[in-house]
Design an enzyme around this catalytic site. Structure first.
Site, PDB file in Angstrom:
ATOM      1  CD1 TRP A  66       2.594  -3.810   8.601  1.00  0.00           C
ATOM      2  CD2 TRP A  66       1.855  -3.250   6.564  1.00  0.00           C
ATOM      3  NE1 TRP A  66       3.418  -2.826   8.104  1.00  0.00           N
ATOM      4  CE2 TRP A  66       2.993  -2.470   6.859  1.00  0.00           C
ATOM      5  CE3 TRP A  66       1.219  -3.073   5.336  1.00  0.00           C
ATOM      6  CZ2 TRP A  66       3.508  -1.525   5.965  1.00  0.00           C
ATOM      7  CZ3 TRP A  66       1.722  -2.119   4.444  1.00  0.00           C
ATOM      8  CH2 TRP A  66       2.853  -1.364   4.764  1.00  0.00           C
ATOM      9  CG  ASP A  84       2.428  -9.698   5.494  1.00  0.00           C
ATOM     10  OD1 ASP A  84       3.651  -9.899   5.390  1.00  0.00           O
ATOM     11  OD2 ASP A  84       1.909  -8.556   5.430  1.00  0.00           O
ATOM     12  CE  LYS A  96       9.063  -3.655   6.452  1.00  0.00           C
ATOM     13  NZ  LYS A  96       7.739  -4.214   6.292  1.00  0.00           N
TER      14      LYS A  96
HETATM   15  C1  LIG Z   1       6.526  -3.669   5.557  1.00  0.00           C
HETATM   16  C2  LIG Z   1       5.365  -4.575   5.561  1.00  0.00           C
HETATM   17  C3  LIG Z   1       4.492  -4.655   4.464  1.00  0.00           C
HETATM   18  C4  LIG Z   1       4.667  -3.802   3.229  1.00  0.00           C
HETATM   19  O1  LIG Z   1       5.792  -4.211   2.551  1.00  0.00           O
HETATM   20  P1  LIG Z   1       6.209  -3.634   1.129  1.00  0.00           P
HETATM   21  O2  LIG Z   1       7.290  -4.572   0.739  1.00  0.00           O
HETATM   22  O3  LIG Z   1       6.648  -2.233   1.344  1.00  0.00           O
HETATM   23  O4  LIG Z   1       5.022  -3.717   0.226  1.00  0.00           O
HETATM   24  C5  LIG Z   1       3.443  -5.544   4.535  1.00  0.00           C
HETATM   25  N1  LIG Z   1       3.245  -6.329   5.605  1.00  0.00           N
HETATM   26  C6  LIG Z   1       4.060  -6.276   6.674  1.00  0.00           C
HETATM   27  C7  LIG Z   1       3.806  -7.171   7.830  1.00  0.00           C
HETATM   28  C8  LIG Z   1       5.141  -5.400   6.677  1.00  0.00           C
HETATM   29  O5  LIG Z   1       5.957  -5.355   7.742  1.00  0.00           O
END
Ligand SMILES: *Cc1c(COP(=O)(O)O)cnc(C)c1O
Length: 353
Positions: free
Chosen positions: A99, A165, A189
């Site tokens: 990511w 993030d 998540k």
């Molecule tokens: C799932 C995830 C993403 C992508 O998320 P979206 O909402 O589908 O754009 C980005 N960074 C991390 C750490 C993730 O777990």
């Protein structure tokens, strides 16, 4: 049979919250309609929105000089929004897994990005590879790499504003918000349904977006309109608010973090003691949210997944890039789910030697 859903995202939600939301589904707040069918500007929804923000502020202990934005577009939307709002000269992206690499690649569309890979080649991270960190508009990293099962528990000491993030670890462990310029997370998540994106940003960073920034990605505009410049994802906002209440009732983030550590340790201990399964992440960097593991004999992968599913243990297939298995143990996963998984893994190992 009890079903346990180990999906990495959209992930399981607390059963109590879903049952409670179901009760209000056709008659929200005595209105005779659902929360999905009312104006986002109605007093009833405004109350939902404000309460959710306040509860998130309480849970994360967000200082008053930070704005909380409820946005669209998921974490990937923020991969684009962050450079458009904050990048003027150059930014540094720390790479620790899938990511953070994806975030860097998107940011490169918008300006000068320097990338530094912190992976040490032994399943761990080497924070000394961060190197000189002065002079950047911001430094981006990902404290929990959802795909790789790799976590950085230490907040890096850097000389430029820090952006993180936290999509897969928000509210799963504590973050000292004051150490960050910006924190963001897709909701699906560890918070609520897909469609909502949470952004916590220091107020002095607002109002600096590039002129070409799309309106719905502009932080200042979003803030000025109380995250309602256009129609927000109202149901996701409402349901996330219910999850915030549930979390508060259960003692908040510190208590949840201890439970999460205990759940993950149970599974890692079993994997380490077994010769049938394997986890290659260095111990200090093992995610407490997403536990990746491999069967020593990958020929058995399909059978493992089929038998697990028949036992009510769902979505254990690892990400296609990493392969193997992944068990996501977010806040909503009870310890009994991890116990059931370990019991199944042990049974499977014994019967497939
Ligand atoms: C799932 C995830 C993403 C992508 O998320 P979206 O909402 O589908 O754009 C980005 N960074 C991390 C750490 C993730 O777990």
């Amino acid at each position: 049979m009890t079903i346990y859903n180990f999906c990495a995202g959209p992930a399981m939600l607390p059963t109590e919250v879903l049952a409670q939301v179901q009760q209000t589904l056709t008659n929200f707040d005595g209105l005779g309609v659902s929360v999905m069918e009312i104006s986002h500007r109605s007093p009833e929804f405004m109350a939902v929105a404000e309460e959710a923000e306040q509860n998130l502020r309480d849970l994360m202990q967000i200082p008053a000089n930070y704005a909380v934005l409820f946005m669209h577009g998921g974490a990937r939307g923020q991969f684009a929004a962050i450079p458009q709002n904050l990048l003027h000269g150059k930014a540094l992206y720390l790479e620790t897994g899938q990511w953070s690499v994806a975030a860097a690649e998107e940011a490169q569309k918008f300006g000068q990005i320097e990338r530094r890979d912190l992976r040490d080649g032994n399943g761990g991270l080497d924070l000394s590879l961060i190197g000189d960190s002065a002079g950047f508009d911001y430094i981006h990293y990902c404290p929990n790499e959802t795909v790789d099962g790799v976590a950085m528990f230490e907040v890096p000491e850097v000389q430029s504003p820090l952006v993180a993030d936290i999509s897969s670890c928000i509210l799963g462990r504590e973050f000292d918000v004051s150490k960050f310029a910006l924190l963001y997370a897709g909701a699906q998540k560890n918070v609520g349904p897909a469609g909502l994106t949470l952004v916590v940003v220091r107020r002095d960073l607002l109002g600096q977006a590039a002129k070409s920034t799309p309106a719905i990605l502009d932080y200042q505009l979003t803030q000025d309109n109380d995250s309602m410049y256009n129609t927000p994802p109202t149901f996701a906002w409402y349901l996330s608010g219910e999850v915030f209440k549930w979390l508060k009732q259960r003692g908040g983030v510190a208590d949840m973090a201890a439970v999460n550590r205990d759940k993950a340790d149970l599974l890692y201990r079993y994997i380490d003691d077994s010769s049938f399964y394997h986890n290659g992440v260095a111990k200090a960097f093992r995610s407490e949210m997403n536990v990746t593991f491999q069967l020593r004999d990958p020929e058995l992968n399909h059978r493992f997944l089929t038998e697990a599913e028949s036992q009510g243990l769902l979505a254990l297939k690892g990400h296609r890039i990493v392969g193997g298995m992944r068990a996501s143990l977010y806040n909503a996963m009870p310890r009994s789910g991890v116990e059931a998984l370990v019991a199944f893994m042990d049974h499977f190992a014994r019967t497939h030697r």
